[in-house]
Design a protein around this motif. Structure first.
Motif, mmCIF file in Angstrom:
data_model
loop_
_atom_site.group_PDB
_atom_site.id
_atom_site.type_symbol
_atom_site.label_atom_id
_atom_site.label_comp_id
_atom_site.label_asym_id
_atom_site.label_seq_id
_atom_site.Cartn_x
_atom_site.Cartn_y
_atom_site.Cartn_z
ATOM 1 N N PRO A 33 -10.046 -83.512 48.676
ATOM 2 C CA PRO A 33 -9.979 -84.606 47.688
ATOM 3 C C PRO A 33 -10.643 -84.184 46.376
ATOM 4 O O PRO A 33 -11.781 -84.535 46.083
ATOM 5 N N LEU A 34 -9.915 -83.412 45.598
ATOM 6 C CA LEU A 34 -10.431 -82.816 44.372
ATOM 7 C C LEU A 34 -10.896 -83.868 43.368
ATOM 8 O O LEU A 34 -11.927 -83.694 42.713
ATOM 9 N N GLY A 35 -10.169 -84.968 43.244
ATOM 10 C CA GLY A 35 -10.533 -85.998 42.275
ATOM 11 C C GLY A 35 -11.928 -86.542 42.496
ATOM 12 O O GLY A 35 -12.726 -86.659 41.561
ATOM 13 N N THR A 36 -12.252 -86.859 43.733
ATOM 14 C CA THR A 36 -13.573 -87.408 44.037
ATOM 15 C C THR A 36 -14.657 -86.381 43.759
ATOM 16 O O THR A 36 -15.715 -86.709 43.223
ATOM 17 N N LEU A 37 -14.412 -85.132 44.092
ATOM 18 C CA LEU A 37 -15.388 -84.072 43.829
ATOM 19 C C LEU A 37 -15.628 -83.922 42.331
ATOM 20 O O LEU A 37 -16.774 -83.901 41.868
ATOM 21 N N VAL A 38 -14.570 -83.844 41.553
ATOM 22 C CA VAL A 38 -14.693 -83.699 40.099
ATOM 23 C C VAL A 38 -15.429 -84.893 39.501
ATOM 24 O O VAL A 38 -16.335 -84.741 38.680
ATOM 25 N N ILE A 39 -15.055 -86.084 39.924
ATOM 26 C CA ILE A 39 -15.676 -87.304 39.410
ATOM 27 C C ILE A 39 -17.179 -87.299 39.679
ATOM 28 O O ILE A 39 -17.982 -87.603 38.793
ATOM 29 N N ASN A 40 -17.577 -86.955 40.894
ATOM 30 C CA ASN A 40 -18.991 -87.001 41.232
ATOM 31 C C ASN A 40 -19.798 -85.918 40.531
ATOM 32 O O ASN A 40 -20.936 -86.149 40.129
ATOM 33 N N VAL A 41 -19.237 -84.739 40.352
ATOM 34 C CA VAL A 41 -19.951 -83.678 39.642
ATOM 35 C C VAL A 41 -20.057 -84.018 38.156
ATOM 36 O O VAL A 41 -21.136 -83.911 37.560
ATOM 37 N N VAL A 42 -18.975 -84.465 37.546
ATOM 38 C CA VAL A 42 -19.008 -84.849 36.128
ATOM 39 C C VAL A 42 -19.959 -86.030 35.915
ATOM 40 O O VAL A 42 -20.748 -86.049 34.965
ATOM 41 N N GLY A 43 -19.911 -87.002 36.806
ATOM 42 C CA GLY A 43 -20.809 -88.153 36.692
ATOM 43 C C GLY A 43 -22.266 -87.775 36.836
ATOM 44 O O GLY A 43 -23.136 -88.295 36.134
ATOM 45 N N SER A 44 -22.573 -86.841 37.733
ATOM 46 C CA SER A 44 -23.946 -86.371 37.902
ATOM 47 C C SER A 44 -24.430 -85.673 36.644
ATOM 48 O O SER A 44 -25.563 -85.880 36.188
ATOM 49 N N PHE A 45 -23.582 -84.840 36.067
ATOM 50 C CA PHE A 45 -23.937 -84.162 34.821
ATOM 51 C C PHE A 45 -24.169 -85.175 33.698
ATOM 52 O O PHE A 45 -25.167 -85.107 32.977
ATOM 53 N N ALA A 46 -23.251 -86.125 33.566
ATOM 54 C CA ALA A 46 -23.374 -87.128 32.508
ATOM 55 C C ALA A 46 -24.651 -87.946 32.664
ATOM 56 O O ALA A 46 -25.347 -88.223 31.679
ATOM 57 N N LEU A 47 -24.990 -88.325 33.894
ATOM 58 C CA LEU A 47 -26.220 -89.083 34.111
ATOM 59 C C LEU A 47 -27.449 -88.246 33.758
ATOM 60 O O LEU A 47 -28.394 -88.749 33.163
ATOM 61 N N GLY A 48 -27.418 -86.957 34.091
ATOM 62 C CA GLY A 48 -28.525 -86.085 33.717
ATOM 63 C C GLY A 48 -28.720 -86.020 32.215
ATOM 64 O O GLY A 48 -29.842 -86.136 31.706
ATOM 65 N N VAL A 49 -27.634 -85.851 31.479
ATOM 66 C CA VAL A 49 -27.717 -85.810 30.012
ATOM 67 C C VAL A 49 -28.224 -87.142 29.470
ATOM 68 O O VAL A 49 -29.106 -87.183 28.598
ATOM 69 N N LEU A 50 -27.695 -88.242 29.990
ATOM 70 C CA LEU A 50 -28.118 -89.558 29.505
ATOM 71 C C LEU A 50 -29.593 -89.825 29.765
ATOM 72 O O LEU A 50 -30.299 -90.343 28.895
ATOM 73 N N VAL A 51 -30.068 -89.478 30.956
ATOM 74 C CA VAL A 51 -31.474 -89.718 31.281
ATOM 75 C C VAL A 51 -32.380 -88.888 30.367
ATOM 76 O O VAL A 51 -33.405 -89.363 29.894
ATOM 77 N N ALA A 52 -31.983 -87.655 30.106
ATOM 78 C CA ALA A 52 -32.801 -86.790 29.257
ATOM 79 C C ALA A 52 -32.744 -87.185 27.785
ATOM 80 O O ALA A 52 -33.747 -87.138 27.083
ATOM 81 N N ARG A 53 -31.581 -87.582 27.307
ATOM 82 C CA ARG A 53 -31.396 -87.779 25.875
ATOM 83 C C ARG A 53 -31.429 -89.243 25.445
ATOM 84 O O ARG A 53 -31.985 -89.574 24.409
ATOM 85 N N VAL A 54 -30.838 -90.119 26.222
ATOM 86 C CA VAL A 54 -30.639 -91.506 25.787
ATOM 87 C C VAL A 54 -31.699 -92.457 26.338
ATOM 88 O O VAL A 54 -32.108 -93.386 25.655
ATOM 89 N N TRP A 55 -32.139 -92.237 27.565
ATOM 90 C CA TRP A 55 -33.045 -93.198 28.220
ATOM 91 C C TRP A 55 -34.312 -93.494 27.432
ATOM 92 O O TRP A 55 -34.661 -94.658 27.285
ATOM 93 N N PRO A 56 -35.050 -92.485 26.951
ATOM 94 C CA PRO A 56 -36.338 -92.819 26.309
ATOM 95 C C PRO A 56 -36.225 -93.835 25.166
ATOM 96 O O PRO A 56 -36.957 -94.820 25.161
#
Length: 124
Positions: A33-56
């Motif tokens: 199920p490639l779609g679910t894998l791609v979605i979860n990896v991209v979402g994890s990356f996006a959340l990491g960027v948001l927490v580091a850059r946007v959250w504070p």
């Protein structure tokens, strides 16, 4: 109230993005199920960027809309579980195990990379 509305809007957008990617990426019942894998990896990356850059500096309603709203509806562990169970029902138990492991490892790596790349750098 603003946070609840932000989660509702973010959730609608995240769900629509998830469905779009699932429809665009090829998916056969007995294939990875490639779609679910791609979605979860991209979402994890996006959340990491948001927490580091946007959250504070972000207000609570924006964090709620982007985190639990947008990315919470975009990425879901239940989809990983369902995909793994579907793989086992077609006799692909080892593929299911590899898929879950790959999702966890790649998701954690993507989140760590997102945090690292999202950190603000002081001008030299």
């Amino acid at each position: 109230m603003r946070a609840i509305l932000a989660v509702l809007v973010g959730g609608a957008v995240g769900s629509a993005l998830r469905l779009t990617i699932d429809l665009v990426l090829p998916h056969a019942d007995d294939a990875l199920p490639l779609g679910t894998l791609v979605i979860n990896v991209v979402g994890s990356f996006a959340l990491g960027v948001l927490v580091a850059r946007v959250w504070p500096p972000a207000p609570p309603w924006l964090r709620a809309g982007l985190g639990p709203g947008l990315l919470g509806s975009f990425t879901t562990f239940s989809a990983i579980g369902l995909s793994a169970v579907q793989l086992t029902t077609v006799g692909a138990g080892m593929l299911a195990l590899g898929y879950v492991a790959a999702t966890l490892v790649l998701g954690l790596a993507a989140a760590a990379l997102g945090l690292r790349l999202g950190r603000r750098r002081d001008p030299a």
